[in-house]
Design a protein around this motif. Structure first.
Motif, short mmCIF file in Angstrom:
data_model
loop_
_atom_site.label_atom_id
_atom_site.label_comp_id
_atom_site.label_asym_id
_atom_site.label_seq_id
_atom_site.Cartn_x
_atom_site.Cartn_y
_atom_site.Cartn_z
N CYS A 1 0.85 -1.18 0.00
CA CYS A 1 0.00 0.00 0.00
C CYS A 1 0.89 1.24 0.00
N TRP A 2 0.56 2.18 -0.85
CA TRP A 2 1.36 3.39 -1.02
C TRP A 2 0.50 4.64 -0.86
N TYR A 3 1.09 5.67 -0.29
CA TYR A 3 0.53 7.01 -0.38
C TYR A 3 1.40 7.80 -1.36
N VAL A 4 0.75 8.46 -2.28
CA VAL A 4 1.44 9.32 -3.24
C VAL A 4 0.90 10.72 -3.05
N PHE A 5 1.79 11.67 -2.76
CA PHE A 5 1.31 13.04 -2.57
C PHE A 5 2.31 14.04 -3.10
N ASN A 6 1.82 15.24 -3.32
CA ASN A 6 2.67 16.29 -3.87
C ASN A 6 3.80 16.63 -2.92
N GLU A 7 4.95 16.80 -3.46
CA GLU A 7 6.13 17.16 -2.67
C GLU A 7 5.85 18.44 -1.88
N GLY A 8 6.11 18.40 -0.58
CA GLY A 8 5.96 19.58 0.25
C GLY A 8 4.73 19.62 1.12
N ILE A 9 3.72 18.77 0.85
CA ILE A 9 2.51 18.85 1.69
C ILE A 9 2.64 18.04 2.97
N ALA A 10 3.62 17.13 3.02
CA ALA A 10 3.85 16.33 4.23
C ALA A 10 5.23 15.69 4.11
N THR A 11 5.70 15.15 5.22
CA THR A 11 6.96 14.42 5.22
C THR A 11 6.67 12.93 5.30
N PRO A 12 7.54 12.08 4.80
CA PRO A 12 7.31 10.64 4.87
C PRO A 12 7.11 10.14 6.31
N ASP A 13 7.75 10.79 7.27
CA ASP A 13 7.62 10.36 8.66
C ASP A 13 6.20 10.52 9.20
N GLU A 14 5.38 11.35 8.56
CA GLU A 14 4.01 11.54 9.01
C GLU A 14 3.10 10.40 8.58
N VAL A 15 3.56 9.57 7.67
CA VAL A 15 2.78 8.43 7.17
C VAL A 15 3.22 7.18 7.93
N PRO A 16 2.28 6.41 8.48
CA PRO A 16 2.64 5.20 9.25
C PRO A 16 3.48 4.21 8.45
N GLU A 17 4.25 3.41 9.15
CA GLU A 17 5.20 2.48 8.54
C GLU A 17 4.57 1.45 7.61
N PRO A 18 3.31 1.01 7.81
CA PRO A 18 2.77 0.00 6.89
C PRO A 18 2.63 0.48 5.44
N TYR A 19 2.83 1.77 5.20
CA TYR A 19 2.64 2.32 3.85
C TYR A 19 3.97 2.78 3.27
N GLY A 20 4.09 2.61 1.97
CA GLY A 20 5.18 3.25 1.26
C GLY A 20 4.79 4.69 0.95
N VAL A 21 5.79 5.51 0.66
CA VAL A 21 5.55 6.93 0.34
C VAL A 21 6.24 7.25 -0.97
N MET A 22 5.47 7.86 -1.87
CA MET A 22 6.00 8.30 -3.15
C MET A 22 5.67 9.79 -3.29
N LEU A 23 6.65 10.57 -3.69
CA LEU A 23 6.48 12.01 -3.83
C LEU A 23 6.34 12.39 -5.29
N ALA A 24 5.35 13.22 -5.56
CA ALA A 24 5.17 13.77 -6.90
C ALA A 24 5.94 15.08 -6.97
N CYS A 25 7.03 15.07 -7.71
CA CYS A 25 7.91 16.23 -7.78
C CYS A 25 7.40 17.21 -8.84
N ALA A 26 7.79 18.47 -8.67
CA ALA A 26 7.32 19.53 -9.58
C ALA A 26 7.79 19.30 -11.01
N ASP A 27 8.92 18.58 -11.19
CA ASP A 27 9.45 18.35 -12.53
C ASP A 27 8.82 17.14 -13.22
N GLY A 28 7.79 16.54 -12.56
CA GLY A 28 7.08 15.42 -13.19
C GLY A 28 7.53 14.05 -12.72
N ARG A 29 8.62 13.98 -11.96
CA ARG A 29 9.10 12.69 -11.48
C ARG A 29 8.23 12.19 -10.33
#
Length: 236
Positions: free
Chosen positions: A164-192
């Motif tokens: 299970c992953w959370y994907v959110f825009n870069e800057g709205i939260a830090t990965p540490d705010e998301v519980p460990e059972p989830y992966g975190v993916m950041l949507a960067c401004a350059d499209g990555r």
């Protein structure tokens, strides 16, 4: 001094706009009346109703514009994640409603409805290697935090997926705010899409009820660069 207005006030204003305007006479209506967003009126029989003023309509229009912009940004990010999953050799669905079994406190099983933004399985002919994955997309911090306060929602996702992953825009939260059972993916401004923390992998098979739901739903049209069937090796 005008009262501070929040989401609950805007919601009530929309409800009154859509209704006959019968008053509830609570603190929310007092705030809206004091702010000049509502006006009291009486009909010939002396019955009181509430109408939205021009200022209230202006606020509703601004809220609608903001919500549309957030929806468009959300759908754009959902589409990006879906394309990336396809390019990784996966079959992708959007907008599914899936029933997930949850364990009750008394040991019984209860059911919850999971509606992942992106659900995918590996493009394989081996059922054990399907590896179902859920991606939940957030473009606003408030929406992410509201999600994290709903433990049943996350439990439903984990009951259906190996990751299970959370994907959110870069800057709205830090990965540490998301519980460990989830992966975190950041949507960067350059499209990555940048993996900030890998999701833990668990053994999970697609339940028969989910297979039936997938059969009734339409998978995302294949991306032109989508690979063929995955190899039998789950690490491939």
């Amino acid at each position: 001094m005008s009262p501070a207005l929040g989401a609950v006030h805007r919601r009530r204003l929309r409800e009154i706009w859509r209704s006959a305007g019968w008053p509830c006479r609570d603190a929310i209506e007092i705030d809206l009346l004091a702010a000049g967003l509502l006006q009291r009126r009486w009909d010939e029989a002396g019955r009181e109703t509430l109408v939205v003023t021009d200022a209230g309509i202006t606020l509703l229009a601004a809220t609608l514009t903001r919500n549309r912009a957030a929806f468009d940004a959300h759908e754009a990010l959902v589409a990006r994640v879906a394309r990336e999953m396809q390019r990784a050799g996966r079959i992708v669905w959007r907008g599914l409603a899936l029933r997930a079994p949850l364990a009750g406190d008394d040991g019984s099983t209860r059911w919850a409805t999971a509606m992942p933004d992106v659900f995918s399985i590996r493009h394989t002919t081996v059922e054990d290697y399907a590896e179902p994955v859920v991606h939940e997309i957030k473009v606003r911090r408030a929406d992410l935090l509201a999600d994290l306060r709903r433990p049943d929602k996350g439990a439903a996702y984990r009951a259906l997926a190996s990751q299970c992953w959370y994907v959110f825009n870069e800057g709205i939260a830090t990965p540490d705010e998301v519980p460990e059972p989830y992966g975190v993916m950041l949507a960067c401004a350059d499209g990555r899409l940048e993996v900030a923390r890998a999701a833990p992998r668990r053994a999970a098979r697609v339940p028969f009820s989910v297979w039936m739901a997938l059969a009734r739903a339409n998978a995302e049209p294949a991306d032109e660069g989508q690979p063929g069937l995955a190899a039998a090796d789950p690490g491939a």
